[in-house]
Design a protein around this motif. Sequence first.
Motif, mmCIF file in Angstrom:
data_model
loop_
_atom_site.group_PDB
_atom_site.id
_atom_site.type_symbol
_atom_site.label_atom_id
_atom_site.label_comp_id
_atom_site.label_asym_id
_atom_site.label_seq_id
_atom_site.Cartn_x
_atom_site.Cartn_y
_atom_site.Cartn_z
ATOM 1 N N ASP A 1 -5.595 9.634 2.213
ATOM 2 C CA ASP A 1 -6.426 9.455 3.415
ATOM 3 C C ASP A 1 -6.245 8.088 4.071
ATOM 4 O O ASP A 1 -6.677 7.878 5.195
ATOM 5 C CB ASP A 1 -7.903 9.687 3.082
ATOM 6 N N ARG A 2 -5.603 7.163 3.386
ATOM 7 C CA ARG A 2 -5.373 5.821 3.935
ATOM 8 C C ARG A 2 -3.972 5.654 4.504
ATOM 9 O O ARG A 2 -3.621 4.599 4.993
ATOM 10 C CB ARG A 2 -5.607 4.779 2.850
ATOM 11 N N GLU A 3 -3.182 6.701 4.404
ATOM 12 C CA GLU A 3 -1.792 6.624 4.838
ATOM 13 C C GLU A 3 -1.591 7.178 6.241
ATOM 14 O O GLU A 3 -2.383 7.986 6.723
ATOM 15 C CB GLU A 3 -0.881 7.391 3.866
ATOM 16 N N ASP A 4 -0.530 6.733 6.851
ATOM 17 C CA ASP A 4 -0.076 7.235 8.142
ATOM 18 C C ASP A 4 1.434 7.399 8.011
ATOM 19 O O ASP A 4 2.116 6.467 7.567
ATOM 20 C CB ASP A 4 -0.397 6.240 9.262
ATOM 21 N N PRO A 5 1.992 8.564 8.372
ATOM 22 C CA PRO A 5 3.414 8.787 8.141
ATOM 23 C C PRO A 5 4.329 7.825 8.900
ATOM 24 O O PRO A 5 5.385 7.433 8.395
ATOM 25 C CB PRO A 5 3.642 10.234 8.588
ATOM 26 N N VAL A 6 3.917 7.420 10.094
ATOM 27 C CA VAL A 6 4.746 6.496 10.877
ATOM 28 C C VAL A 6 4.784 5.129 10.199
ATOM 29 O O VAL A 6 5.846 4.540 10.019
ATOM 30 C CB VAL A 6 4.225 6.402 12.332
ATOM 31 N N GLY B 1 0.810 -1.216 0.000
ATOM 32 C CA GLY B 1 0.000 0.000 0.000
ATOM 33 C C GLY B 1 0.837 1.257 0.000
ATOM 34 O O GLY B 1 0.417 2.293 -0.516
ATOM 35 N N LEU B 2 2.022 1.170 0.555
ATOM 36 C CA LEU B 2 2.947 2.300 0.585
ATOM 37 C C LEU B 2 3.107 2.935 -0.783
ATOM 38 O O LEU B 2 3.258 4.146 -0.901
ATOM 39 C CB LEU B 2 4.320 1.798 1.081
ATOM 40 N N PHE B 3 3.042 2.134 -1.832
ATOM 41 C CA PHE B 3 3.305 2.635 -3.169
ATOM 42 C C PHE B 3 2.050 2.996 -3.960
ATOM 43 O O PHE B 3 2.175 3.457 -5.091
ATOM 44 C CB PHE B 3 4.152 1.625 -3.946
ATOM 45 N N TYR B 4 0.850 2.785 -3.379
ATOM 46 C CA TYR B 4 -0.342 3.118 -4.156
ATOM 47 C C TYR B 4 -1.554 3.562 -3.342
ATOM 48 O O TYR B 4 -2.526 4.037 -3.906
ATOM 49 C CB TYR B 4 -0.744 1.956 -5.067
ATOM 50 N N ALA B 5 -1.540 3.442 -2.033
ATOM 51 C CA ALA B 5 -2.711 3.813 -1.228
ATOM 52 C C ALA B 5 -2.956 5.317 -1.303
ATOM 53 O O ALA B 5 -2.031 6.114 -1.470
ATOM 54 C CB ALA B 5 -2.514 3.383 0.225
ATOM 55 N N GLY B 6 -4.210 5.697 -1.176
ATOM 56 C CA GLY B 6 -4.577 7.110 -1.207
ATOM 57 C C GLY B 6 -4.100 7.849 0.036
ATOM 58 O O GLY B 6 -3.833 7.247 1.082
ATOM 59 N N ALA C 1 2.094 16.745 5.949
ATOM 60 C CA ALA C 1 3.299 17.125 5.200
ATOM 61 C C ALA C 1 4.239 15.933 5.036
ATOM 62 O O ALA C 1 4.830 15.739 3.961
ATOM 63 C CB ALA C 1 4.009 18.277 5.906
ATOM 64 N N ALA C 2 4.363 15.134 6.073
ATOM 65 C CA ALA C 2 5.231 13.948 5.994
ATOM 66 C C ALA C 2 4.666 12.929 5.006
ATOM 67 O O ALA C 2 5.413 12.331 4.223
ATOM 68 C CB ALA C 2 5.405 13.327 7.380
ATOM 69 N N ILE C 3 3.354 12.750 5.025
ATOM 70 C CA ILE C 3 2.717 11.828 4.068
ATOM 71 C C ILE C 3 2.976 12.312 2.643
ATOM 72 O O ILE C 3 3.379 11.537 1.775
ATOM 73 C CB ILE C 3 1.199 11.703 4.332
#
Length: 173
Positions: free
Chosen positions: A62-67, A55-60, A145-147
Amino acid sequence: MTPTEATLTSAAVSAVISIIVNAVGILVQARRSARERADKLHDQLRGLVALLDRGLFYAGFDREDPVEMLWAITDVRTKLQLNGAAYVRDDITAKAFSEIRDALYNMEMQIDGEFPEVARLARTKGAERVDRTQTQQQLGPTYGAAISRMMGLRTTVWSATQRIHARLKSLSA
């Protein structure tokens, strides 16, 4: 033709036939070995490409978390290194995997410098799931910003992955 000449000619023909049969056998074995090496390389590359299916390479956004993203970046880079991705016996894919590995490493260093709290949390939490609401509260405006910064990595990874897939396709042919 004398019987001696006929015997010599027959022996010469037999010798030539024997040489040809041996040469054909060597050629068949060499072709089989080349195919086996190509199949082995194909399997190795498919396994390495599977490491990039995250998912790191394609998730939207809103589905990401920087950590979690930073942890995944470190995890993928480490696995690529441990599996010798940059040293596969194919120059095209070795170069592409090197680009991916370098991009992942550079992103780790950027996040460590620009968002040290994200880096600290990623090292602390490891692979465990994080509470996004809590992480958003901890990080405040740097959360998004990190995302965004880490999502910028996707173009490089996608481009290199496309070259690897093209090479896989050519090896399958």
